[in-house]
Design an enzyme around this catalytic site. Structure first.
Site, PDB file in Angstrom:
ATOM      1  N   LYS A 146       0.880  -1.168   0.000  1.00  0.00           N
ATOM      2  CA  LYS A 146       0.000   0.000   0.000  1.00  0.00           C
ATOM      3  C   LYS A 146       0.920   1.221   0.000  1.00  0.00           C
ATOM      4  CE  LYS A 146      -4.294   1.624   2.153  1.00  0.00           C
ATOM      5  NZ  LYS A 146      -5.124   1.720   0.953  1.00  0.00           N
TER       6      LYS A 146
HETATM    7  N1  PY5 Z   1      -7.790  -1.502  -3.087  1.00  0.00           N
HETATM    8  C1  PY5 Z   1      -7.184  -0.301  -3.027  1.00  0.00           C
HETATM    9  C2  PY5 Z   1      -6.403   0.178  -4.183  1.00  0.00           C
HETATM   10  C3  PY5 Z   1      -7.298   0.471  -1.856  1.00  0.00           C
HETATM   11  O1  PY5 Z   1      -6.696   1.650  -1.782  1.00  0.00           O
HETATM   12  C4  PY5 Z   1      -8.073  -0.008  -0.771  1.00  0.00           C
HETATM   13  C5  PY5 Z   1      -8.230   0.811   0.469  1.00  0.00           C
HETATM   14  C6  PY5 Z   1      -8.689  -1.270  -0.899  1.00  0.00           C
HETATM   15  C7  PY5 Z   1      -8.518  -1.985  -2.070  1.00  0.00           C
HETATM   16  C8  PY5 Z   1      -9.465  -1.888   0.228  1.00  0.00           C
HETATM   17  O2  PY5 Z   1      -8.582  -2.316   1.231  1.00  0.00           O
HETATM   18  P1  PY5 Z   1      -9.039  -2.419   2.753  1.00  0.00           P
HETATM   19  O3  PY5 Z   1     -10.273  -3.225   2.764  1.00  0.00           O
HETATM   20  O4  PY5 Z   1      -7.905  -3.116   3.421  1.00  0.00           O
HETATM   21  O5  PY5 Z   1      -9.264  -1.043   3.241  1.00  0.00           O
HETATM   22  N2  PY5 Z   1      -8.278   2.199   0.240  1.00  0.00           N
HETATM   23  C9  PY5 Z   1      -8.166   3.187   1.290  1.00  0.00           C
HETATM   24  C10 PY5 Z   1      -9.166   2.976   2.420  1.00  0.00           C
HETATM   25  O6  PY5 Z   1      -8.887   3.453   3.517  1.00  0.00           O
HETATM   26  C11 PY5 Z   1      -8.466   4.558   0.736  1.00  0.00           C
HETATM   27  C12 PY5 Z   1      -7.505   5.101  -0.230  1.00  0.00           C
HETATM   28  C13 PY5 Z   1      -7.937   6.424  -0.784  1.00  0.00           C
HETATM   29  O7  PY5 Z   1     -10.237   2.403   2.196  1.00  0.00           O
END
Ligand code: PY5
Length: 297
Positions: A146
């Site tokens: 990430k």
């Molecule tokens: N894919 C991407 C590219 C992501 O940035 C995120 C999370 C997810 C999947 C989902 O992952 P998780 O379920 O572990 O959160 N994105 C961030 C979030 O806090 C936001 C980035 C702007 O949800």
């Protein structure tokens, strides 16, 4: 900030930080949910493990352990006295050094930012499009990390989608299979079976994705991780995004094709309600996913 509690206005960095120039940062997005004057942080350890793993992929000299970061997150929320829903953004980044591209020699800094956050999407059902941008492949930029730099890919796709009047972008991987949204994982429901792209489809291994797989299976649904073709999206019974910020958000249209009857479907609604209750500590069976901020440690 680097181990100290710093007032919001003073939490600043210099223009020469390497992270500003080259995106050399890894971060997390975590939520804390308010319930009866308590805040429950959802899957804190799992998020911080992923953070430390992201730092390892990028080869940062990261001095912070999951345990230290965990204590620091709790301390930061307590210091602010928050009792509402919060978003927690820990970031580990390369500090002052403009010219080096060698992660091993860069000074590593860390901050934990906490602020109130309610809904991320202000709509109950999203209209999305398949992006003209492909999700970055593991052979060039590892989506498993990430990493801040990866988000240029997300920003290109999301900006394009919003310029065209959609709510969010869906990206295909380098092979042309469905990957994920700009900041969310994707689930498809067809004949009561859930499908989600595999980790080899250039996705971030989402913690909400993992949560959905677990709770949907516990509800008796079959859940498969497999490659998904673009046109499968058009004939799905239901589609939804999963993510910390997005939580479980229904998708009601893809590339102008209406999904289901154009509103959240029954499987999505059921899982969304369950998720809502789990993160607030209302489902005893999943309590081990929660870290209370103020209560017993
Ligand atoms: N894919 C991407 C590219 C992501 O940035 C995120 C999370 C997810 C999947 C989902 O992952 P998780 O379920 O572990 O959160 N994105 C961030 C979030 O806090 C936001 C980035 C702007 O949800």
């Amino acid at each position: 900030m680097d181990g100290e509690l710093v007032p919001w206005e003073q939490a600043k960095v210099h223009v020469t930080v390497n992270a500003l120039h080259y995106g050399t940062a890894v971060f997390e997005g975590i939520r804390g949910y308010s319930q009866n004057e308590e805040i429950y942080v959802f899957r804190l350890r799992d998020h911080l493990k992923r953070l430390v793993e992201s730092a390892k992929i990028v080869m940062f000299n990261n001095p912070y352990t999951v345990e230290q970061l965990q204590d620091a997150v709790i301390k930061t929320i307590r210091a602010n006295g928050y009792r509402s829903n919060v978003y927690i953004r820990p970031i580990i980044y390369a500090g002052e050094n403009i010219m080096s591209l060698n992660a091993r020699e860069l000074p590593i800094r860390a901050s934990i930012i906490v602020f109130p956050l309610e809904k991320f999407f202000d709509k109950t059902g999203l209209r999305v499009c398949v992006s003209s941008w492909r999700r970055l492949p593991d052979t060039s930029m590892p989506p498993r990390a990430k990493a801040a730099a990866n988000y240029l890919n997300s920003i290109l796709a999301s900006t394009e989608a919003k310029m065209m009047g959609y709510d969010e972008a869906l990206l295909l991987d380098h092979q042309g299979y469905v990957s994920e949204g700009a900041g969310e994982n994707l689930f498809l429901v067809k004949n009561e079976v859930l499908a989600t792209p595999p980790i080899s489809s250039s996705i971030l291994e989402g913690i909400t994705r993992d949560t959905v797989i677990k709770i949907a299976s516990d509800q008796g649904f079959r859940v498969v991780e497999r490659q998904i073709s673009r046109t499968e999206l058009y004939t799905a019974d239901e589609l939804f995004f999963s993510g910390t910020a997005a939580e479980i958000t229904p998708i009601v249209e893809v590339d102008g094709r209406r999904i289901g009857d154009g509103a959240a479907g029954p499987v999505t609604s059921k899982l969304s309600k369950l998720y809502h209750n789990i993160v607030r500590g209302l489902e005893p069976r999943y309590k081990e996913w929660l870290t209370p901020v103020y209560g017993s440690k």
